[in-house]
Design an enzyme around this catalytic site. Structure first.
Site, mmCIF file in Angstrom:
data_model
loop_
_atom_site.group_PDB
_atom_site.id
_atom_site.type_symbol
_atom_site.label_atom_id
_atom_site.label_comp_id
_atom_site.label_asym_id
_atom_site.label_seq_id
_atom_site.Cartn_x
_atom_site.Cartn_y
_atom_site.Cartn_z
ATOM 1 N N GLU A 52 67.007 -3.278 93.993
ATOM 2 C CA GLU A 52 68.121 -4.362 94.299
ATOM 3 C C GLU A 52 68.857 -4.643 92.915
ATOM 4 O O GLU A 52 68.105 -5.262 92.059
ATOM 5 C CB GLU A 52 67.475 -5.357 94.870
ATOM 6 C CG GLU A 52 68.546 -6.462 95.484
ATOM 7 C CD GLU A 52 68.130 -7.890 95.544
ATOM 8 O OE1 GLU A 52 68.728 -8.857 96.090
ATOM 9 O OE2 GLU A 52 66.745 -8.189 95.016
ATOM 10 N N HIS B 173 78.757 -15.607 101.459
ATOM 11 C CA HIS B 173 78.882 -14.597 102.340
ATOM 12 C C HIS B 173 79.973 -14.190 103.424
ATOM 13 O O HIS B 173 80.557 -15.153 103.815
ATOM 14 C CB HIS B 173 77.250 -14.316 102.879
ATOM 15 C CG HIS B 173 76.166 -14.448 102.293
ATOM 16 N ND1 HIS B 173 74.821 -14.376 102.595
ATOM 17 C CD2 HIS B 173 76.308 -14.581 100.695
ATOM 18 C CE1 HIS B 173 74.172 -14.387 101.423
ATOM 19 N NE2 HIS B 173 74.770 -14.324 100.387
ATOM 20 N N ASP C 220 73.814 -5.576 101.402
ATOM 21 C CA ASP C 220 73.483 -6.201 102.567
ATOM 22 C C ASP C 220 74.512 -6.955 103.320
ATOM 23 O O ASP C 220 74.380 -7.486 104.488
ATOM 24 C CB ASP C 220 72.162 -7.448 102.403
ATOM 25 C CG ASP C 220 72.519 -7.972 100.968
ATOM 26 O OD1 ASP C 220 73.223 -7.746 100.526
ATOM 27 O OD2 ASP C 220 71.733 -8.595 100.933
ATOM 28 N N HIS C 221 75.534 -7.220 102.462
ATOM 29 C CA HIS C 221 76.781 -7.903 103.018
ATOM 30 C C HIS C 221 77.859 -8.319 102.082
ATOM 31 O O HIS C 221 77.527 -8.131 100.984
ATOM 32 C CB HIS C 221 76.243 -9.766 103.507
ATOM 33 C CG HIS C 221 75.523 -10.323 102.462
ATOM 34 N ND1 HIS C 221 76.053 -10.813 101.446
ATOM 35 C CD2 HIS C 221 74.019 -10.673 102.421
ATOM 36 C CE1 HIS C 221 74.952 -11.451 100.636
ATOM 37 N NE2 HIS C 221 73.868 -11.220 101.325
ATOM 38 N N THR D 142 65.666 -10.090 99.270
ATOM 39 C CA THR D 142 65.871 -8.705 99.652
ATOM 40 C C THR D 142 64.515 -7.826 99.455
ATOM 41 O O THR D 142 63.989 -7.148 100.153
ATOM 42 C CB THR D 142 66.750 -8.229 98.681
ATOM 43 O OG1 THR D 142 68.022 -9.134 99.251
ATOM 44 C CG2 THR D 142 67.133 -6.713 99.045
ATOM 45 N N SER E 9 70.548 -12.972 103.083
ATOM 46 C CA SER E 9 69.780 -11.901 102.509
ATOM 47 C C SER E 9 68.508 -11.708 103.258
ATOM 48 O O SER E 9 68.108 -10.466 103.480
ATOM 49 C CB SER E 9 69.631 -12.019 101.059
ATOM 50 O OG SER E 9 70.885 -11.867 100.358
ATOM 51 N N ASP F 139 75.112 -10.473 93.740
ATOM 52 C CA ASP F 139 75.423 -11.568 94.624
ATOM 53 C C ASP F 139 75.366 -12.948 93.834
ATOM 54 O O ASP F 139 76.322 -13.707 94.206
ATOM 55 C CB ASP F 139 74.088 -11.502 95.565
ATOM 56 C CG ASP F 139 74.179 -12.502 96.893
ATOM 57 O OD1 ASP F 139 75.180 -12.680 97.500
ATOM 58 O OD2 ASP F 139 73.247 -13.418 96.806
#
Length: 469
Positions: free
Chosen positions: A272, A422, A319-320, A148, A95, A277
């Site tokens: 965010e 991730h 972000d992923h 983030t 991140s 996550d």
């Protein structure tokens, strides 16, 4: 049917269109301005495509309507692209590097915040927007010092320096910072809490939901609502105490907008959903879906603001990917519907177990948290993972048997996971508002930096150097 009623209902209905009154026409979204006075960038951290899918399926089945994000696609209201997510040293980003690609306009190594492979320190984008006269801020469900939000704000070699990042925020004096992370504002090595220093610098400080809701537009604001990350939304929703004390992501975003929207030169805000996550890392289906839906609530309200405002660019992305969860084949749709009875996260369940727990404790806790009655054999299977723990000691959160519990619950919900970390997926990138028409079908993550600056027509010397790749 008379002629008037035919024109009002029959003709439009025949065309498959609803009747829209003149008042409703006037209340519809304003046309886009030529430039984005405001930017709201919403990031569902670690959101795999399966997360987006399952949240929409859950919403349709539980509430009779889909998510705001997917509805934007159905209504053709937005421009949409795929975005790559690589870092400077890996095809799979963390991140910090991902946010730095947006924040600094270049790829950095995993773990770094806006410090390049050769020691470069590009000015983070919120510093640029602040310098250009905009109000700026971040809201998050994890610590405000986490990777983030920090990627939009600071330059530091390691994302682990969260205590130092807290001190940087004091100097930067950004307009709104809301989230968790109280432990990083309380450095016992340096004499305790630095919150008094924020107060001395003119900050307004909020430490619970009521204090946040009562904040007025009179100086910079910092709101810290948990020692680390905020509670999972599924736990918050099922605790009257947490509902009273801890704001939702949408509530934090709306407060931030209200504190900044009257600035003549506009604002830039990062929002965010960080616990998406964390839930993915923990293979936590209930935690994941409820936090994704909380993020989606913020999406809907950001779009509503932008439609009325006409000068706001809304960016929605992740972000992923993380853990690549999905709903797998089964004999009945009712399996997935079991999630509608979930009341708590896996974290809530597992933190109440230890190696002295009886099988009955396991089955009772899981049923209380999920409504699922697992078998004694499955309870015994889960308990084997506590065998090396000191009696009476709770498992450290990093070592909880999340994957084992997810495997057991997956038999009942049909939700399965590819891993616990991730992934290198290309991810969804969605835009609404001025500048969105310039979005290409495929974009590299670091290109978003200049995209935002160009949409807001910031000075040319603010732009990051164009990277050839």
């Amino acid at each position: 049917m008379n002629r008037r009623s035919l024109l009002k209902g029959g003709l439009l209905a025949g065309l498959g269109l609803p009747f829209i009154s003149p008042a409703e026409l006037l209340a519809q979204a304003k046309p886009y301005a030529k430039k984005a006075k405001n930017i709201i960038m919403l990031v569902s951290d670690g959101m795999s495509t399966g997360t987006l899918n399952m949240a929409d399926i859950y919403s349709n089945r539980a509430f009779g309507k889909g998510t705001h994000w997917i509805q934007l696609y159905k209504d053709a209201k937005v421009n949409r692209a795929l975005m790559d997510t690589a870092s400077a040293n890996s095809l799979v980003t963390d991140s910090a590097a991902a946010s730095s690609s947006w924040g600094g306009g270049m790829r950095v190594k995993n773990g770094s915040l806006n410090v390049g492979p050769k020691g470069e320190t590009p000015q983070p984008i919120l510093q640029k927007f602040k310098q250009g006269g905009k109000k700026v801020g971040c809201v998050t469900t994890v610590p405000v010092t986490h990777a983030t939000p920090a990627g939009f704000c600071v330059n530091i070699d390691s994302r682990d320096g969260q205590d130092e990042i807290a001190e940087m925020y004091l100097k930067l004096k950004f307009d709104v910072m809301l989230g968790g992370g109280a432990e990083h504002f309380d450095d016992k090595r340096k004499g305790g809490s630095i919150i008094p220093q924020f107060l001395a610098q003119g900050f307004k400080v909020a430490q619970n939901r009521d204090e946040m809701m009562n904040l007025k537009n009179s100086g910079p604001v910092i709101g810290i609502f948990a020692p680390d990350g905020l509670p999972y939304e599924i736990d918050r929703k099922n605790s009257p105490e947490l509902m009273k004390k801890v704001p939702s992501l949408a509530e934090m975003m709306n407060k931030a907008i209200s504190l900044m929207k009257d600035n003549p030169k506009g604002f830039a805000l990062q929002v965010e959903g960080g616990k998406v996550d964390w839930a993915a890392h923990g293979n936590d289906t209930g935690g994941l879906i409820f936090d994704q839906l909380a993020f989606d609530e913020a999406v809907g309200q950001a779009i509503e603001f932008a439609e009325k405002d006409g000068e706001t660019l809304v960016i929605i992305t992740t972000d992923h990917g993380n853990a690549n969860p999905g709903l797998f084949y089964g004999d009945t749709y009712k399996d997935f519907d079991r999630i509608q009875h979930f009341k708590h996260s896996n974290d809530w369940i597992l933190n109440q177990l230890n190696n002295a727990s009886a099988e009955k404790n396991v089955t009772e806790l899981i049923e209380a948290g999920t409504g699922i009655g697992i078998t004694p054999a499955e309870a015994k299977q889960l308990l084997t993972h506590f065998s090396d723990i000191v009696p009476g000691q709770l498992y450290n959160a990093a070592n909880l048997p999340f994957n084992e519990l997810a495997r057991i619950l997956g038999k009942y919900t049909l939700v399965q996971w590819a891993g616990m970390n991730h992934t290198a997926d290309y991810v969804e990138l969605t835009m609404f508002g001025p500048g969105s028409e310039s979005l290409k079908p495929f974009i590299k993550n670091y290109e978003l930096h200049n995209f935002m600056l160009n949409a807001a027509e910031m000075p040319a010397d603010f732009l990051a150097p164009v990277v050839k790749s």
